[in-house]
Enzyme design. Structure first.
Site, mmCIF file in Angstrom:
data_model
loop_
_atom_site.group_PDB
_atom_site.id
_atom_site.type_symbol
_atom_site.label_atom_id
_atom_site.label_comp_id
_atom_site.label_asym_id
_atom_site.label_seq_id
_atom_site.Cartn_x
_atom_site.Cartn_y
_atom_site.Cartn_z
ATOM 1 N N PHE A 141 1.214 6.543 61.397
ATOM 2 C CA PHE A 141 1.594 6.765 60.000
ATOM 3 C C PHE A 141 0.972 8.083 59.564
ATOM 4 O O PHE A 141 -0.249 8.198 59.429
ATOM 5 C CB PHE A 141 1.129 5.650 59.070
ATOM 6 C CG PHE A 141 1.589 5.895 57.651
ATOM 7 C CD1 PHE A 141 2.859 5.525 57.261
ATOM 8 C CD2 PHE A 141 0.766 6.530 56.736
ATOM 9 C CE1 PHE A 141 3.310 5.789 55.962
ATOM 10 C CE2 PHE A 141 1.209 6.801 55.446
ATOM 11 C CZ PHE A 141 2.479 6.432 55.051
ATOM 12 N N ASP A 226 -5.451 13.651 62.706
ATOM 13 C CA ASP A 226 -5.130 13.251 61.338
ATOM 14 C C ASP A 226 -6.242 12.327 60.851
ATOM 15 O O ASP A 226 -6.255 11.139 61.142
ATOM 16 C CB ASP A 226 -3.779 12.541 61.303
ATOM 17 C CG ASP A 226 -3.378 12.101 59.898
ATOM 18 O OD1 ASP A 226 -4.256 12.056 59.010
ATOM 19 O OD2 ASP A 226 -2.194 11.781 59.693
ATOM 20 N N LYS A 255 -6.791 12.381 50.930
ATOM 21 C CA LYS A 255 -7.334 11.187 50.275
ATOM 22 C C LYS A 255 -8.724 11.404 49.698
ATOM 23 O O LYS A 255 -8.864 11.897 48.591
ATOM 24 C CB LYS A 255 -7.265 9.994 51.216
ATOM 25 C CG LYS A 255 -5.830 9.576 51.570
ATOM 26 C CD LYS A 255 -5.762 8.229 52.222
ATOM 27 C CE LYS A 255 -4.341 7.876 52.656
ATOM 28 N NZ LYS A 255 -3.390 7.725 51.549
#
Length: 405
Positions: A141, A226, A255
């Site tokens: 994801f 990531d 984030k």
């Protein structure tokens, strides 16, 4: 109707149904706790998918944002501003890299990494035009843009969004043999999550990241990590790659970099890699804006103390001991994770992940399900041991009720 019901009905009527939230309407939040419009309190055990690593309303971050709000919030990249150089310098230092390229959202940062790898492949490695390939992992994801869903294996994320962007080779996560076989002379990068979050907090086999680093170095291929969810303290280290003493060629961050206050993302890499860009080839009006830089600088300063990494390590060990005692109970099939991050697989006989999440919500704990029977636990790193134990007690109670029903 109650205030909760009225708010949800209005949202359902006037917003696209691209999410399926739990039926709680948050009004205020502080630390690891949120309060809804009815005045009910909930322990946040999701932390905005790690965007809220430092908790809700963290005073240092709010003060940094407030001070900047009163000075200047946006200049666009048409001009320099007085927070930009320090932000780039400090983030590069934190990552052990030369340069950063700031963006806003995680998906934008992933797109930036993809574009960077391709341009590096053509300009530096010498891959023929339009032949660049990037190797990715199944069950990944990385976001929801058209290009990113093109290399997703999640049917729900992909369906009806084609035609898809070519140039990606998908291999099983954790399978170094398959990855090595997929790398060709036209491969420019291997893009991986050090721990797959959306897939259920999947930790790869020991030594996998080191092996990926070896393959990419041998074959002159960029290793892109990531770390949007796994980075910035969540696993007990600044970056999850550090658990295997691995330094990738590029970090993708987001984030928690914005502290749950503003969206901030970036890629960090060497001058050889990010130096391929020239003015006009990539950009973002809001990327690296003064407000974002001010908040992110405070995040970086907080991480440099090591305090939050230490908390994630200590509380994470406790979390996994407690969750481990539930495995094999007949309700919990497996527990995975690292630091203050866990995926708990529920036997579907006793309820879906959504149903378990709703039962926990009714007991004052907020988590989120994924892939049917898994719940994710990722509390803010500022959570106290007492609050964490209370939350785990509610989980035990829900599981016991499920086993008895």
């Amino acid at each position: 109707m109650s205030r909760t019901e009225d708010s949800i009905a209005s949202a359902e009527a006037h917003s696209a149904h691209n999410y399926h939230p739990l039926p709680v309407v948050v009004a205020t939040a502080e630390g690891a706790w949120m309060t809804d419009v009815e005045g009910r309190r909930y322990l946040d055990m999701l932390a905005g998918y790690s965007a809220l690593n430092f908790g809700h309303g963290n005073r240092r971050l709010i003060d940094a944002a407030q001070a900047q709000l009163e000075r200047v919030t946006l200049t666009s990249r048409a001009f320099f501003h007085d927070r930009f150089a320090e932000f780039c310098t400090r983030l590069a230092e934190l990552c052990g890299m030369d340069m950063v390229l700031p963006m806003n959202t995680g998906a934008e940062a992933v797109e930036t990494a993809v574009k960077t790898a391709r341009k590096w492949g053509y300009r530096v490695k010498g891959v023929p035009d339009n032949m660049a390939k990037i190797v990715v992992a199944a069950d990944n994801f990385h976001g929801r843009t058209t290009t990113i869903v093109s290399f997703s294996t999640d049917a729900e994320a992909r369906a009806d969004f084609g035609p898809y962007t070519p140039g990606f080779e998908i291999v099983p996560y954790g399978d170094i043999t398959a990855l090595r076989a997929a790398v060709t002379e036209n491969t420019v990068a291997v893009l991986l999550e050090p721990i797959q979050g959306e897939a259920g907090v999947l930790v790869p086999p020991a030594g996998y990241l080191r092996a990926v680093r070896e393959v990419t170095r041998e074959r002159n291929v960029l290793f892109i990590a990531d770390e949007i969810q796994s980075g910035l303290g969540r696993t007990g280290r600044t970056f999850a790659c550090e658990h295997e003493d691995v330094v990738p060629d590029m970090y993708i961050l987001g984030k928690a970099l914005g502290g749950g206050v503003v969206p901030v993302s970036a890629v960090a890499s060497s001058s050889e890699v990010l130096g391929v860009f020239r003015p006009g080839e990539h950009g973002s009006t809001f990327g690296g804006n003064p407000l974002a830089c001010a908040v992110a600088l405070e995040v970086i300063a907080m991480l440099q103390t090591g305090e939050f990494q230490e908390r994630a390590t200590e509380l994470g060990e406790h979390l996994h001991r407690e969750l481990g005692s539930l495995a094999g109970s007949g309700v919990v099939r497996a527990v995975r994770g690292r630091g203050l991050w866990a995926g708990v697989d529920i036997d579907p006989v006793h309820g879906s992940g959504r149903e378990i999440s709703e039962r926990l919500m009714r007991r004052g704990v907020l988590v989120k399900d994924t892939h049917g029977s898994t719940i994710r636990i990722a509390p803010p790193l500022v959570i106290t041991k007492e609050d964490l134990d209370w939350g785990l007690d509610q989980l035990r109670a829900v599981l016991l009720d499920s086993a008895g029903s």
